[in-house]
Design a protein around this motif. Structure first.
Motif, PDB file in Angstrom:
ATOM      1  N   THR A 108       6.002  -4.541 -54.180  1.00 61.04           N
ATOM      2  CA  THR A 108       4.848  -3.820 -54.734  1.00 61.04           C
ATOM      3  C   THR A 108       4.521  -2.557 -53.947  1.00 61.04           C
ATOM      4  N   VAL A 109       5.294  -2.251 -52.889  1.00 61.91           N
ATOM      5  CA  VAL A 109       4.983  -1.112 -52.026  1.00 61.91           C
ATOM      6  C   VAL A 109       6.178  -0.169 -51.932  1.00 61.91           C
ATOM      7  N   ASP A 110       5.925   0.990 -51.343  1.00 59.62           N
ATOM      8  CA  ASP A 110       6.989   1.973 -51.166  1.00 59.62           C
ATOM      9  C   ASP A 110       7.801   1.712 -49.907  1.00 59.62           C
ATOM     10  N   ALA A 111       7.175   1.155 -48.878  1.00 61.79           N
ATOM     11  CA  ALA A 111       7.881   0.872 -47.629  1.00 61.79           C
ATOM     12  C   ALA A 111       7.046  -0.053 -46.774  1.00 61.79           C
ATOM     13  N   LEU A 112       7.705  -0.713 -45.819  1.00 63.03           N
ATOM     14  CA  LEU A 112       7.030  -1.516 -44.813  1.00 63.03           C
ATOM     15  C   LEU A 112       6.839  -0.668 -43.567  1.00 63.03           C
ATOM     16  N   VAL A 113       5.647  -0.707 -42.998  1.00 59.62           N
ATOM     17  CA  VAL A 113       5.366  -0.026 -41.736  1.00 59.62           C
ATOM     18  C   VAL A 113       5.223  -1.122 -40.696  1.00 59.62           C
ATOM     19  N   ILE A 114       6.215  -1.229 -39.808  1.00 60.98           N
ATOM     20  CA  ILE A 114       6.289  -2.419 -38.967  1.00 60.98           C
ATOM     21  C   ILE A 114       6.384  -2.053 -37.493  1.00 60.98           C
ATOM     22  N   HIS A 115       6.043  -3.043 -36.663  1.00 60.71           N
ATOM     23  CA  HIS A 115       6.209  -2.940 -35.214  1.00 60.71           C
ATOM     24  C   HIS A 115       6.778  -4.258 -34.730  1.00 60.71           C
ATOM     25  N   GLY A 116       7.789  -4.210 -33.886  1.00 60.76           N
ATOM     26  CA  GLY A 116       8.411  -5.442 -33.420  1.00 60.76           C
ATOM     27  C   GLY A 116       9.419  -5.957 -34.422  1.00 60.76           C
ATOM     28  N   ASN A 117       9.649  -7.269 -34.389  1.00 58.86           N
ATOM     29  CA  ASN A 117      10.697  -7.872 -35.219  1.00 58.86           C
ATOM     30  C   ASN A 117      10.217  -8.361 -36.570  1.00 58.86           C
TER      31      ASN A 117
END
Length: 482
Positions: A108-117
């Motif tokens: 449902t989103v354009d991208a994941l904005v992540i930190h870590g694993n």
């Protein structure tokens, strides 16, 4: 920053007053003021502003309009959340970091904005680079609290998870309420045993501290020993915790030692057992404040339990109206913490008491909480019934030795009975658990299993859930396998 310098910096006077999240970067700040701290490193206001600005520019350049924020680190979570909003996009927050759930929500989103694993195995992800910016970015203009939106996810009564879309205004209003009710000059820093991606953690661990200028811990406390270690370097700390952690920690912690170390304790995600609450409240300088609410409604009420002789009612938060439906006894609320100003059903049955307070009774739907984690029994049933080994199934909440757990009563299909005869109950149970693990936290997986030829029914032919629960009584034979 060294541990000694960090400890000293945490003792500085914090910003006075509440700053709405939408205007967080509009006012002048002490560049050296600590926003978040870890075991051996802290993040200043200047670093926070630069990190948010740097990520905002990257998100704008990507052209995305919806981003899934994934991080166990509270500082990285705050950076990503603010950056997404300042990029003019919707910040989407998952219900859990289970791989299958992230896969579903990521569609449902354009991208994941992540930190870590967490979530790093997904193809469309943007890393949150902490301390990646050494120069100021263009100024971050104030947000429109009615247009900036945060989308949270939670269990739904139909078996599918639901998305709860709220404007930033709702969160700002609730933060103002929390500070007015519970704030004070003796609250200097924030520790937490709960994760930042649930509404309770989001509000109490991220948004409220940012607005009030209180530094918060980047890591989540996972054990009583970790709590004591964190308290050794914190001054005037607030602990954001849950009934599950507080119950486990009760027999381990030296409660007398906590009296001078904790300025305030909050507990949510379910009511504290009265004996647990009383044990803490006899020892602590200030009683534990329990908060009642939900992802959909935000905070509704609060209480402190000082005795176990009778139920302690909840006091509604300011400007929150609570009524009881005549038919069915559901509690309904109207609140500034809701996106709309209509009356909304809570899913909890309850009763009103004199003075405008209320008592909770039981859930009216098939949502329950295990170790403070909300889970839909219907969702578990739907996923199990999709297995070729299962003909039908009912899942019930159980209490065994004071511990909440789930039991699954399964009518196997022909293939399921074949598996039972050839490989045994444990093998079939393990196969079914394997289906659930990508979607559910380990703590909410059914621990008790019963394989039966038919589910108990009432005179109308409906499954009798009370009779299903009785299948797990100790005298029901070896087929009931733990």
């Amino acid at each position: 920053m060294s541990r000694d310098r960090q400890s000293g910096a945490l003792r500085r006077q914090r910003r006075v007053g509440i700053m709405p999240i939408s205007k967080l970067f509009a006012a002048a700040e002490d560049h050296d003021r600590i926003v978040a701290f870890g075991a051996d490193h802290s993040h200043s206001w200047l670093a926070f502003r630069r990190d948010v600005g740097h990520l905002t520019e990257r998100l704008r350049a990507s052209g995305g309009r919806r981003f899934l924020v994934v991080s166990d680190d509270a500082y990285a979570f705050a950076v990503a959340l603010l950056a997404v909003l300042h990029a003019g996009a919707e910040a989407v927050i998952p219900a859990s970091y289970q791989s299958a759930h992230l896969t579903d929500v990521s569609k449902t989103v354009d991208a994941l904005v992540i930190h870590g694993n967490a979530g790093a195995d997904h193809a469309r992800w943007l890393p949150i680079l902490i301390a990646g910016a050494t120069e100021d970015q263009p100024p971050l203009a104030p947000l429109d609290p009615d247009n900036a939106r945060i989308v949270l996810h939670t269990s739904g009564t139909s078996g599918a998870g639901i998305a709860v879309n709220k404007p930033l205004r709702c969160f700002e209003t609730e933060v103002e309420t929390l500070e007015a009710l519970f704030g004070g000059p003796n609250l200097h820093s924030v520790l937490a045993t709960v994760l930042p991606h649930h509404i309770y953690g989001l509000l109490f661990r991220i948004l409220w501290p940012l607005s009030a200028g209180r530094p918060f811990a980047t890591t989540t406390i996972g054990s009583p020993n970790a709590l004591m270690a964190a308290l050794a370097t914190a001054r005037g700390p607030v602990l954001i915790s849950s009934p599950a952690f507080m119950k486990r920690a009760l027999t381990v912690l030296d409660l007398a030692a906590l009296r001078g170390l904790l300025a305030r304790v909050f507990s949510s995600a379910g009511p504290l057992l009265p004996n647990v609450a009383v044990a803490y409240n006899r020892a602590l300088a200030a009683p534990v404040i329990e908060v009642y609410g939900s992802t959909e409604t935000g905070g509704i009420g609060y209480r402190s339990v000082l005795q176990t002789s009778e139920p302690v009612p909840w006091t509604p938060m300011p400007n929150v109206g609570v009524r009881r439906e005549a038919s069915g006894g559901l509690l309904i609320v109207r609140s500034p913490h809701l996106a709309e100003r209509n009356w909304v059903a809570t899913g909890d049955r309850g009763s009103l008491t004199p003075g405008g307070r209320f008592l909770l009774e039981r859930r009216a739907d098939r949502i329950t909480k295990i170790e403070g984690k909300r889970v839909s029994l219907t969702e578990i049933e739907v996923r199990l019934e999709a297995c070729p080994e299962v003909s039908s199934v009912r899942v019930v909440a159980l209490t065994e030795a004071g511990r909440e757990t789930l039991g699954a009563a399964v009518v196997p299909s022909f293939r399921g009975w074949t598996k039972l005869r050839e490989s045994g109950k444990r093998a079939l149970k393990d196969d079914l658990l394997q289906v659930l693990r990508p979607y559910l936290d380990a703590v909410v997986l059914p621990r008790r299993w019963r394989f039966v030829r038919r589910l108990p029914e009432d005179a109308q032919g409906k499954t009798n859930l009370a009779a299903v629960a009785m299948l797990f009584a100790p005298d029901q034979g070896r087929i009931c396998s733990p």
